[in-house]
Design a protein around this motif. Structure first.
Motif, PDB file in Angstrom:
ATOM      1  N   PRO A  25       0.591  -1.195  -0.074  1.00  0.00           N
ATOM      2  CA  PRO A  25       0.041  -0.084   0.182  1.00  0.00           C
ATOM      3  C   PRO A  25       0.721   1.424   0.069  1.00  0.00           C
ATOM      4  O   PRO A  25       0.343   2.250  -0.431  1.00  0.00           O
ATOM      5  CB  PRO A  25      -0.770  -0.214   1.378  1.00  0.00           C
ATOM      6  N   ARG A  26       2.145   1.119   0.499  1.00  0.00           N
ATOM      7  CA  ARG A  26       2.940   2.532   0.363  1.00  0.00           C
ATOM      8  C   ARG A  26       3.758   2.398  -0.849  1.00  0.00           C
ATOM      9  O   ARG A  26       4.596   3.358  -1.076  1.00  0.00           O
ATOM     10  CB  ARG A  26       3.865   2.200   1.681  1.00  0.00           C
ATOM     11  N   GLY A  27       3.642   1.500  -1.822  1.00  0.00           N
ATOM     12  CA  GLY A  27       4.343   1.506  -2.800  1.00  0.00           C
ATOM     13  C   GLY A  27       5.231   0.376  -3.019  1.00  0.00           C
ATOM     14  O   GLY A  27       5.331  -0.420  -2.165  1.00  0.00           O
ATOM     15  N   PRO A  28       6.472   0.582  -4.017  1.00  0.00           N
ATOM     16  CA  PRO A  28       7.238  -0.823  -3.951  1.00  0.00           C
ATOM     17  C   PRO A  28       8.003  -0.640  -2.712  1.00  0.00           C
ATOM     18  O   PRO A  28       8.316   0.071  -1.833  1.00  0.00           O
ATOM     19  CB  PRO A  28       8.448  -0.142  -5.089  1.00  0.00           C
ATOM     20  N   HIS A  29       8.267  -2.139  -2.293  1.00  0.00           N
ATOM     21  CA  HIS A  29       9.233  -2.420  -1.195  1.00  0.00           C
ATOM     22  C   HIS A  29      10.296  -3.222  -1.518  1.00  0.00           C
ATOM     23  O   HIS A  29      10.132  -4.151  -2.419  1.00  0.00           O
ATOM     24  CB  HIS A  29       8.456  -3.076  -0.284  1.00  0.00           C
ATOM     25  N   ARG A  48       8.676 -15.533   7.222  1.00  0.00           N
ATOM     26  CA  ARG A  48       7.127 -15.947   7.134  1.00  0.00           C
ATOM     27  C   ARG A  48       6.513 -14.697   7.392  1.00  0.00           C
ATOM     28  O   ARG A  48       5.224 -14.509   6.850  1.00  0.00           O
ATOM     29  CB  ARG A  48       6.813 -16.963   8.057  1.00  0.00           C
ATOM     30  N   ARG A  49       6.715 -13.743   8.236  1.00  0.00           N
ATOM     31  CA  ARG A  49       6.040 -12.612   8.693  1.00  0.00           C
ATOM     32  C   ARG A  49       6.728 -11.317   7.929  1.00  0.00           C
ATOM     33  O   ARG A  49       6.287 -10.202   8.341  1.00  0.00           O
ATOM     34  CB  ARG A  49       6.237 -12.398  10.077  1.00  0.00           C
ATOM     35  N   SER A  50       7.426 -11.578   7.013  1.00  0.00           N
ATOM     36  CA  SER A  50       7.972 -10.277   6.352  1.00  0.00           C
ATOM     37  C   SER A  50       6.809  -9.494   5.373  1.00  0.00           C
ATOM     38  O   SER A  50       5.823 -10.169   5.291  1.00  0.00           O
ATOM     39  CB  SER A  50       9.197 -10.677   5.357  1.00  0.00           C
ATOM     40  N   VAL A  51       7.309  -8.302   5.082  1.00  0.00           N
ATOM     41  CA  VAL A  51       6.525  -7.643   4.395  1.00  0.00           C
ATOM     42  C   VAL A  51       6.212  -8.208   3.184  1.00  0.00           C
ATOM     43  O   VAL A  51       5.128  -8.287   2.282  1.00  0.00           O
ATOM     44  CB  VAL A  51       7.106  -5.971   3.843  1.00  0.00           C
ATOM     45  N   LYS A  52       7.282  -8.789   2.576  1.00  0.00           N
ATOM     46  CA  LYS A  52       7.068  -9.478   1.306  1.00  0.00           C
ATOM     47  C   LYS A  52       6.308 -10.726   1.244  1.00  0.00           C
ATOM     48  O   LYS A  52       5.374 -10.865   0.347  1.00  0.00           O
ATOM     49  CB  LYS A  52       8.654  -9.859   0.589  1.00  0.00           C
ATOM     50  N   ALA A  53       6.405 -11.617   2.181  1.00  0.00           N
ATOM     51  CA  ALA A  53       5.529 -12.787   2.404  1.00  0.00           C
ATOM     52  C   ALA A  53       4.048 -12.277   2.423  1.00  0.00           C
ATOM     53  O   ALA A  53       2.904 -12.865   1.906  1.00  0.00           O
ATOM     54  CB  ALA A  53       6.028 -13.584   3.573  1.00  0.00           C
ATOM     55  N   ASN A  54       3.701 -11.242   3.202  1.00  0.00           N
ATOM     56  CA  ASN A  54       2.469 -10.892   3.403  1.00  0.00           C
ATOM     57  C   ASN A  54       1.858 -10.254   1.969  1.00  0.00           C
ATOM     58  O   ASN A  54       0.788 -10.360   1.488  1.00  0.00           O
ATOM     59  CB  ASN A  54       2.226  -9.841   4.506  1.00  0.00           C
ATOM     60  N   THR A  78       6.320 -14.372 -11.177  1.00  0.00           N
ATOM     61  CA  THR A  78       5.273 -14.589 -10.393  1.00  0.00           C
ATOM     62  C   THR A  78       5.868 -15.422  -9.398  1.00  0.00           C
ATOM     63  O   THR A  78       6.602 -16.620  -9.775  1.00  0.00           O
ATOM     64  CB  THR A  78       4.349 -15.504 -11.068  1.00  0.00           C
ATOM     65  N   VAL A  79       5.438 -15.403  -8.250  1.00  0.00           N
ATOM     66  CA  VAL A  79       5.866 -15.950  -7.101  1.00  0.00           C
ATOM     67  C   VAL A  79       5.225 -17.252  -6.502  1.00  0.00           C
ATOM     68  O   VAL A  79       3.900 -17.374  -6.747  1.00  0.00           O
ATOM     69  CB  VAL A  79       6.095 -15.005  -5.718  1.00  0.00           C
ATOM     70  N   ARG A  80       5.784 -18.385  -6.212  1.00  0.00           N
ATOM     71  CA  ARG A  80       5.195 -19.663  -5.729  1.00  0.00           C
ATOM     72  C   ARG A  80       5.776 -19.795  -4.148  1.00  0.00           C
ATOM     73  O   ARG A  80       7.014 -19.981  -4.203  1.00  0.00           O
ATOM     74  CB  ARG A  80       5.198 -20.732  -6.579  1.00  0.00           C
ATOM     75  N   THR A  81       5.209 -19.634  -3.008  1.00  0.00           N
ATOM     76  CA  THR A  81       5.649 -20.037  -1.822  1.00  0.00           C
ATOM     77  C   THR A  81       5.270 -21.196  -1.480  1.00  0.00           C
ATOM     78  O   THR A  81       4.289 -21.721  -1.145  1.00  0.00           O
ATOM     79  CB  THR A  81       5.013 -18.641  -0.874  1.00  0.00           C
ATOM     80  N   TYR A  82       6.430 -21.737  -0.545  1.00  0.00           N
ATOM     81  CA  TYR A  82       6.364 -23.109   0.034  1.00  0.00           C
ATOM     82  C   TYR A  82       6.788 -23.006   1.384  1.00  0.00           C
ATOM     83  O   TYR A  82       7.800 -22.798   1.909  1.00  0.00           O
ATOM     84  CB  TYR A  82       7.287 -24.017  -0.897  1.00  0.00           C
TER      85      TYR A  82
END
Length: 314
Positions: A25-29, A48-54, A78-82
């Motif tokens: 929401p703040r723009g690119p991170h 697991r709790r990072s800005v990116k993961a969320n 495109t990301v795939r998270t495991y």
């Protein structure tokens, strides 16, 4: 993307860190992460709790930048998270078990020195930085571009193609962009160098290699205009300029800062006024540069080892 060119693959093989950007929401991170390339996929880990993961739970698109000497590869995918603790990812993990096992081995081998640093600092490493606190991420590459200080050498996929520009350029003054950065971090970063500029482009985030300079009143990034054109932006866009001093094996020695906000772009040949000033500034920051972004931070994030903080400039 079924395959990568030899030149792109070589940069991904030799690079040490990937500047990884996602939209928030703040723009690119955008922050640097260790990674490994495997075929047309890049693998990395994040807390697991990072800005990116969320963010990837809402939008799986991402962008990255890998440097190797004078060359760099910018890409999107495109990301795939495991995640062993998220049953929603178990099916994909089972289906891709062979490729994940291969990628895990390659990731460990490429980043062995970094993991050795973890072992040395084991008693100080926060849980979020240890394997149980992290998720494994595979990125299917969709666009790649090989660039150097002169411009774009090779591009695959559909990039923006437009470098937007303000109609005029003049140096303006504002608050010191480093005012909210702790003194020790600021001293190690200095006031100029190489950086990664994450831009909210027309087709999602793009991370561009830049050289940057800060004084007590302004923050600028310079680059060739055809590299800026990869993002496909107008005269202004949401950005994150990330600057850091990496360590090849000890995370506790890493320092960096990310300046989130907006930038206005000025491109040589496109400005009706201030052309001489623009040309002088661009070439003084980065010889061969023909575009300048003036970054106006609304939030500054800094890190030093495992400690981090953020502030909003007054």
């Amino acid at each position: 993307m079924s395959f990568l060119s030899t030149a792109v693959q070589d940069v991904l093989d030799r690079g040490q860190f990937c500047s990884v950007a996602t939209m928030t929401p703040r723009g690119p991170h955008c922050t640097p992460l260790v990674y490994v390339g495997s075929g047309a996929r890049v693998w990395l880990t994040t807390s697991r709790r990072s800005v990116k993961a969320n963010a990837w739970k809402r939008d799986p698109t991402m962008a990255g930048l890998v440097r190797d000497g004078d060359l760099a590869v910018t890409f999107t995918g495109t990301v795939r998270t495991y995640d062993a603790l998220d049953r929603r990812t178990w099916g994909a993990a089972v289906a891709g078990a062979t490729s994940i096992a291969r990628a895990t081995a390659a990731f460990s081998g490429k980043n062995a020195r970094f993991f050795a640093g973890y072992a040395v600092d084991a008693r100080q490493v926060p849980f979020a930085w240890t394997p149980p606190g992290r998720v494994f991420v595979g990125v299917d590459l969709e666009r790649t571009a090989l660039v150097d200080a002169r411009g774009v050498q090779e591009g695959r996929g559909r990039w923006g193609g437009v470098a937007g520009s303000a109609s005029g350029f003049r140096r303006t003054k504002g608050p010191d962009p480093f005012a909210e950065v702790p003194g020790e971090v600021g001293e190690r970063l200095g006031r100029e160098g190489e950086g990664a500029l994450a831009v909210a482009g027309e087709r999602g985030p793009v991370v561009l290699p830049v050289r940057w300079r800060a004084d007590t009143t302004s923050l600028y990034a310079a680059l060739p205009k055809d590299i800026l054109a990869l993002a496909g932006v107008g005269a202004e866009a949401a950005v994150a300029l990330t600057v850091d001093v990496p360590s090849v094996w000890r995370a506790r020695h890493m320092v960096g800062a990310m300046f989130q906000g907006r930038a206005t772009f000025a491109v040589e040949g496109e400005v009706a006024s201030g052309a001489t000033s623009l040309r002088s500034l661009a070439s003084s920051i980065a010889p061969g540069a023909s575009a300048v972004a003036r970054v106006m931070p609304t939030r500054v994030v800094w890190w030093q080892g495992w400690t981090s903080g953020s502030a909003e400039p007054a």
